[in-house]
Design an enzyme around this catalytic site. Sequence first.
Site, mmCIF file in Angstrom:
data_model
loop_
_atom_site.group_PDB
_atom_site.id
_atom_site.type_symbol
_atom_site.label_atom_id
_atom_site.label_comp_id
_atom_site.label_asym_id
_atom_site.label_seq_id
_atom_site.Cartn_x
_atom_site.Cartn_y
_atom_site.Cartn_z
ATOM 1 N N GLY A 146 0.563 -1.202 0.024
ATOM 2 C CA GLY A 146 0.116 -0.436 0.151
ATOM 3 C C GLY A 146 0.593 0.992 -0.005
ATOM 4 C CG LEU A 147 3.648 4.260 -2.572
ATOM 5 C CD1 LEU A 147 4.573 4.499 -0.683
ATOM 6 C CD2 LEU A 147 5.075 4.357 -3.397
ATOM 7 C CG ASN A 151 -6.548 13.206 -2.388
ATOM 8 O OD1 ASN A 151 -7.455 13.041 -3.436
ATOM 9 N ND2 ASN A 151 -7.363 13.666 -0.933
ATOM 10 C CB ILE A 179 -4.054 -2.043 -2.530
ATOM 11 C CG1 ILE A 179 -3.852 -0.393 -2.329
ATOM 12 C CG2 ILE A 179 -2.955 -2.975 -2.499
ATOM 13 C CD1 ILE A 179 -2.883 0.112 -2.627
ATOM 14 C CB THR A 180 -2.273 -5.537 -7.171
ATOM 15 O OG1 THR A 180 -2.365 -4.662 -7.837
ATOM 16 C CG2 THR A 180 -2.273 -7.072 -7.467
ATOM 17 C CB ALA A 259 8.136 -3.758 -8.811
ATOM 18 C CD GLU A 380 5.420 -1.555 -10.012
ATOM 19 O OE1 GLU A 380 5.870 -1.218 -9.174
ATOM 20 O OE2 GLU A 380 4.880 -2.343 -9.094
ATOM 21 C CG ASP A 384 3.194 11.663 -19.407
ATOM 22 O OD1 ASP A 384 3.761 10.799 -20.880
ATOM 23 O OD2 ASP A 384 1.928 11.925 -19.662
HETATM 24 P P1 TGC Z 1 12.625 12.697 -4.202
HETATM 25 O O1 TGC Z 1 12.838 13.640 -3.329
HETATM 26 O O2 TGC Z 1 12.804 12.337 -6.189
HETATM 27 O O3 TGC Z 1 13.133 11.171 -3.466
HETATM 28 C C1 TGC Z 1 12.625 11.134 -2.520
HETATM 29 C C2 TGC Z 1 13.746 10.143 -1.824
HETATM 30 O O4 TGC Z 1 13.666 8.849 -3.011
HETATM 31 C C3 TGC Z 1 14.956 8.377 -3.196
HETATM 32 N N1 TGC Z 1 14.245 7.620 -4.797
HETATM 33 C C4 TGC Z 1 14.935 6.351 -4.474
HETATM 34 N N2 TGC Z 1 15.461 6.076 -3.987
HETATM 35 C C5 TGC Z 1 16.191 4.530 -3.977
HETATM 36 N N3 TGC Z 1 14.921 4.236 -6.202
HETATM 37 C C6 TGC Z 1 14.380 4.947 -6.163
HETATM 38 N N4 TGC Z 1 13.373 4.528 -7.774
HETATM 39 C C7 TGC Z 1 14.160 6.198 -5.713
HETATM 40 N N5 TGC Z 1 13.394 7.575 -6.516
HETATM 41 C C8 TGC Z 1 13.499 8.224 -5.522
HETATM 42 C C9 TGC Z 1 15.613 9.473 -3.345
HETATM 43 O O5 TGC Z 1 16.593 9.624 -3.546
HETATM 44 C C10 TGC Z 1 15.688 10.375 -1.596
HETATM 45 O O6 TGC Z 1 16.057 9.875 -1.219
HETATM 46 P P2 TGC Z 1 16.517 10.828 0.286
HETATM 47 O O7 TGC Z 1 17.448 9.673 0.424
HETATM 48 O O8 TGC Z 1 17.570 11.933 -0.465
HETATM 49 O O9 TGC Z 1 15.503 11.238 1.078
HETATM 50 O O10 TGC Z 1 10.955 12.088 -5.014
HETATM 51 P P3 TGC Z 1 9.319 12.935 -5.682
HETATM 52 O O11 TGC Z 1 8.876 13.614 -4.198
HETATM 53 O O12 TGC Z 1 10.480 14.262 -6.229
HETATM 54 O O13 TGC Z 1 9.301 11.701 -6.475
HETATM 55 C C11 TGC Z 1 10.099 11.507 -6.854
HETATM 56 C C12 TGC Z 1 9.106 10.182 -8.318
HETATM 57 C C13 TGC Z 1 8.053 10.724 -9.032
HETATM 58 C C14 TGC Z 1 9.834 9.980 -9.436
HETATM 59 C C15 TGC Z 1 8.729 9.192 -7.971
HETATM 60 O O14 TGC Z 1 8.148 9.281 -6.143
HETATM 61 C C16 TGC Z 1 7.724 8.296 -8.415
HETATM 62 O O15 TGC Z 1 9.017 7.045 -9.407
HETATM 63 N N6 TGC Z 1 6.343 8.313 -8.667
HETATM 64 C C17 TGC Z 1 5.869 7.146 -8.935
HETATM 65 C C18 TGC Z 1 5.317 6.184 -8.420
HETATM 66 C C19 TGC Z 1 5.012 5.122 -8.314
HETATM 67 O O16 TGC Z 1 5.683 4.196 -9.036
HETATM 68 N N7 TGC Z 1 4.081 4.407 -7.837
HETATM 69 C C20 TGC Z 1 4.286 3.108 -7.669
HETATM 70 C C21 TGC Z 1 2.678 2.481 -6.585
HETATM 71 S S1 TGC Z 1 2.670 0.631 -6.544
HETATM 72 C C22 TGC Z 1 2.600 -0.375 -7.706
HETATM 73 O O17 TGC Z 1 2.044 0.548 -8.838
HETATM 74 C C23 TGC Z 1 2.077 -1.479 -7.446
HETATM 75 S S2 TGC Z 1 1.578 -2.307 -9.048
HETATM 76 C C24 TGC Z 1 2.026 -3.957 -8.488
HETATM 77 C C25 TGC Z 1 0.808 -4.383 -9.793
HETATM 78 O O18 TGC Z 1 0.269 -5.082 -9.676
HETATM 79 O O19 TGC Z 1 2.116 -5.397 -10.278
HETATM 80 P P1 FAD Z 2 -2.041 10.571 -10.704
HETATM 81 O O1 FAD Z 2 -0.504 10.545 -9.934
HETATM 82 O O2 FAD Z 2 -3.360 11.317 -10.805
HETATM 83 O O3 FAD Z 2 -1.545 11.446 -12.759
HETATM 84 C C1 FAD Z 2 -2.534 11.553 -13.699
HETATM 85 C C2 FAD Z 2 -2.359 12.122 -14.928
HETATM 86 O O4 FAD Z 2 -1.061 13.246 -14.832
HETATM 87 C C3 FAD Z 2 -1.074 10.498 -15.381
HETATM 88 O O5 FAD Z 2 -1.206 10.560 -16.802
HETATM 89 C C4 FAD Z 2 0.665 11.058 -14.777
HETATM 90 O O6 FAD Z 2 1.574 10.877 -15.528
HETATM 91 C C5 FAD Z 2 0.325 12.647 -15.023
HETATM 92 N N1 FAD Z 2 1.377 13.536 -14.046
HETATM 93 C C6 FAD Z 2 1.287 13.315 -12.670
HETATM 94 N N2 FAD Z 2 2.055 13.771 -12.501
HETATM 95 C C7 FAD Z 2 2.241 14.655 -13.518
HETATM 96 C C8 FAD Z 2 4.113 15.566 -13.466
HETATM 97 N N3 FAD Z 2 4.720 15.669 -12.506
HETATM 98 N N4 FAD Z 2 4.229 15.935 -14.410
HETATM 99 C C9 FAD Z 2 3.529 15.447 -15.304
HETATM 100 N N5 FAD Z 2 2.650 14.422 -15.677
HETATM 101 C C10 FAD Z 2 2.169 14.268 -14.503
HETATM 102 N N6 FAD Z 2 -0.390 1.285 -6.324
HETATM 103 C C11 FAD Z 2 -0.016 0.634 -4.682
HETATM 104 O O7 FAD Z 2 0.875 1.262 -4.042
HETATM 105 N N7 FAD Z 2 -0.120 -0.451 -4.645
HETATM 106 C C12 FAD Z 2 -0.559 -1.324 -5.825
HETATM 107 O O8 FAD Z 2 -0.761 -2.298 -5.859
HETATM 108 C C13 FAD Z 2 -1.230 -0.786 -6.570
HETATM 109 N N8 FAD Z 2 -1.687 -1.507 -7.850
HETATM 110 C C14 FAD Z 2 -2.418 -0.954 -9.005
HETATM 111 C C15 FAD Z 2 -2.908 -2.213 -10.158
HETATM 112 C C16 FAD Z 2 -3.996 -1.179 -10.580
HETATM 113 C C17 FAD Z 2 -4.635 -1.879 -11.343
HETATM 114 C C18 FAD Z 2 -3.841 -0.003 -11.408
HETATM 115 C C19 FAD Z 2 -4.649 0.461 -11.974
HETATM 116 C C20 FAD Z 2 -3.242 0.861 -10.442
HETATM 117 C C21 FAD Z 2 -1.990 -0.047 -8.961
HETATM 118 N N9 FAD Z 2 -1.224 0.998 -8.422
HETATM 119 C C22 FAD Z 2 -1.001 1.099 -6.752
HETATM 120 C C23 FAD Z 2 -1.074 2.665 -8.198
HETATM 121 C C24 FAD Z 2 -0.319 2.692 -9.597
HETATM 122 O O9 FAD Z 2 0.492 3.322 -8.782
HETATM 123 C C25 FAD Z 2 -0.822 4.476 -9.768
HETATM 124 O O10 FAD Z 2 -2.307 4.407 -10.764
HETATM 125 C C26 FAD Z 2 -0.136 5.358 -10.133
HETATM 126 O O11 FAD Z 2 1.124 5.791 -8.962
HETATM 127 C C27 FAD Z 2 -0.402 6.918 -11.291
HETATM 128 O O12 FAD Z 2 -1.067 7.200 -9.668
HETATM 129 P P2 FAD Z 2 -2.559 8.086 -10.508
HETATM 130 O O13 FAD Z 2 -3.260 7.036 -10.530
HETATM 131 O O14 FAD Z 2 -2.899 8.343 -9.157
HETATM 132 O O15 FAD Z 2 -2.477 8.677 -11.667
#
Ligand code: TGC
Ligand code: FAD
Length: 401
Positions: A146-147, A151, A179-180, A259, A380, A384
Site C-alpha cells: 500500500g503506497l 489524493n 492496491i493489487t 518490481a 509502478e 510520463d
Molecule cells: P525524490 O525527492 O526524488 O526522492 C525521495 C527519496 O526517495 C529516493 N528515491 C529512490 N530511491 C531508490 N530508488 C528509486 N527509484 C528512488 N526514487 C527516489 C530519493 O533518493 C530520495 O531519497 P532521500 O534519502 O534523499 O530522501 O521524490 P519525489 O517526491 O520528487 O518523487 C519522485 C518520483 C515522482 C520519481 C517518484 O515518487 C515516483 O516514481 N512516482 C511514481 C509513483 C509510483 O511508481 N507508484 C507506484 C505504486 S505501487 C504500484 O503501482 C504497484 S502495481 C503492482 C502490480 O500489480 O504489479
Molecule cells: P495521477 O498521479 O493522478 O496521474 C494522472 C496523470 O497525470 C498521469 O497521466 C500522470 O502521468 C500525470 N502526471 C502526474 N504527475 C505529473 C507530473 N509531475 N508531470 C507530468 N504529468 C504528471 N499502487 C500501490 O501502491 N499498490 C498497488 O498494488 C497498486 N496496484 C495497482 C493496480 C492497478 C490495476 C492500477 C491501475 C494501479 C495500481 N496502483 C497501485 C496505483 C498506481 O501506482 C497509480 O495508479 C500510479 O502511480 C498513478 O497514480 P494515479 O493513478 O493517482 O495518477
Amino acid sequence: MSIFAKTIFMSSYQNTPTDYFQIDDLLTEEHKIIRASVRDWVNRAVKPIIEDYAEKAKFPIHLMKELGQLGAFGPYLPEKYGCAGLDHTAYGLIMQELERGDSGIRSAASVQSSLVMYPIYAFGSEEQRLKYLPLLAKGEMIGCFGLTEPNHGSNPGGMETRLRDAGDHFVLNGAKMWITNAPVADVAVVWAKDEDGIVRGVLVEKGMKGFTAPETHGKWSLRASMTGELVFDDVNIPKENILPNIKGLKGPMMCLNSARYGIAWGAIGAASDCYEAALKYSLERKQFNKPIASFQLQQKKLAEALTEITKAQLLVWRLGVLRDQDNATPAQISMAKRNNVAMALNVARETRQILGAMGITGDFPMMRHAMNLESVITYEGTHDVHLLITGHDITGIAAFA
Ligand code: TGC
Ligand code: FAD
C-alpha cells in the site's frame, strides 16, 4: 473458431519462442530450464482458464499456491527463507513467462515478490523474515503493498496516511487505493508518515481491528487481477510490526525498482504472445486467395513487432546483468519499464489488427493483453513519470513539480 481448431492453434504457437538475435546464447542452462518450466506451467494452468476469469473479472486465486510450488515468489531471495536464491535474470525470465499468460498473473507474482517479500527481507527484522517469508514463498500467505492513496498517486511523498506512537503500540489512520490483491491479502506492507513526517513501513495483518480492504469493481483492464482499497481507522499496530531497517521514501522506491525491473521483462512476454499468435494466424488466413502474411502491410506490422520485441529483449538482458552486479540505476530501470511496456501495448494493438474481427474476441490473446497493458503502463509509475525520471537523470533538473 472451434474448440478443436483453437487447441491446435494454441499448442503450436505457444511452443515457438521469439528469439531473433539468439539471445538464448547469453542465458545459462539453468535460465533456460527455469523459463521452460514456467512456460509449460503457464500453458497448462493459465492459458486454458484465463479468458474465462478475465471475462468474469475474477482472480484465479487457486494459482497462488501453484505459483509458490513453481518457485515464482521471491526467487532471488535466499534459500534460508524458503526461496530459490536465483539471479535477477532468472527472476526476469519468470516474469516474462507469467505475463505471456496474463499481466494479472505476473502482477500477483510481482507484488508478492518485489513489493512484499523484498521489503520484509531487506528492511525487516530476522523475526519478521522467519515469520512471513517461508509462507509467502509457498503462496500459503498472500501479501499486498500500500503506497498509492486517493489524493497521491504519482506523488507518493505527499501521502496522508499517519502512524502515531501510542507508547506500547502504533496507531494507523488513512487509506490506500488501487492496491493489487488487497481484498485477499493476509498481510499488507503499508507506507505511512510518522509524527515527524518520516515515511515508515508497517506490516498490517488481516483481521486487525479497524482495518478493512474493500474490492474495487468496474475495471476494464487487469480483470483477472483483484484490486482494492486499504482503509485504516485507528488500527493498533504492535511495535514489532514496523520494518525497523528503513526510513524515508527511498524504502518504497527501492521496492519499486525491483518490481519495475520485473515488469520490463514481463511486458516482453505479453508482446511475444501477441506476435506469435498473429504470425501464425497471418500464415493461415487467406484473403484474395493468398495468406494475409503475403501482403506488405501485414508484413510491416509483423516485422516492426519483431524488431521492437528484439530491442526490448536486449535491453532487459543487459539490465539483468547490471542488476546482478548491483549496478543497475533506478533511472535505467525506469527507461526499460517505460520502453518495454509501451512497446508491448503497441504490439498488442497492431497485431490485433492483423486478425481483423477475430482479433477482438477472447479466442485470441491480443485484446486482453492490450487492455491489461493499459494498467501496466499506468502502475509502478506512469509512462510520463518514467520519462521525467530519465529527464531528471540526464539533466540533473527535476521537472516533477
Ligand atoms: P525524490 O525527492 O526524488 O526522492 C525521495 C527519496 O526517495 C529516493 N528515491 C529512490 N530511491 C531508490 N530508488 C528509486 N527509484 C528512488 N526514487 C527516489 C530519493 O533518493 C530520495 O531519497 P532521500 O534519502 O534523499 O530522501 O521524490 P519525489 O517526491 O520528487 O518523487 C519522485 C518520483 C515522482 C520519481 C517518484 O515518487 C515516483 O516514481 N512516482 C511514481 C509513483 C509510483 O511508481 N507508484 C507506484 C505504486 S505501487 C504500484 O503501482 C504497484 S502495481 C503492482 C502490480 O500489480 O504489479
Ligand atoms: P495521477 O498521479 O493522478 O496521474 C494522472 C496523470 O497525470 C498521469 O497521466 C500522470 O502521468 C500525470 N502526471 C502526474 N504527475 C505529473 C507530473 N509531475 N508531470 C507530468 N504529468 C504528471 N499502487 C500501490 O501502491 N499498490 C498497488 O498494488 C497498486 N496496484 C495497482 C493496480 C492497478 C490495476 C492500477 C491501475 C494501479 C495500481 N496502483 C497501485 C496505483 C498506481 O501506482 C497509480 O495508479 C500510479 O502511480 C498513478 O497514480 P494515479 O493513478 O493517482 O495518477
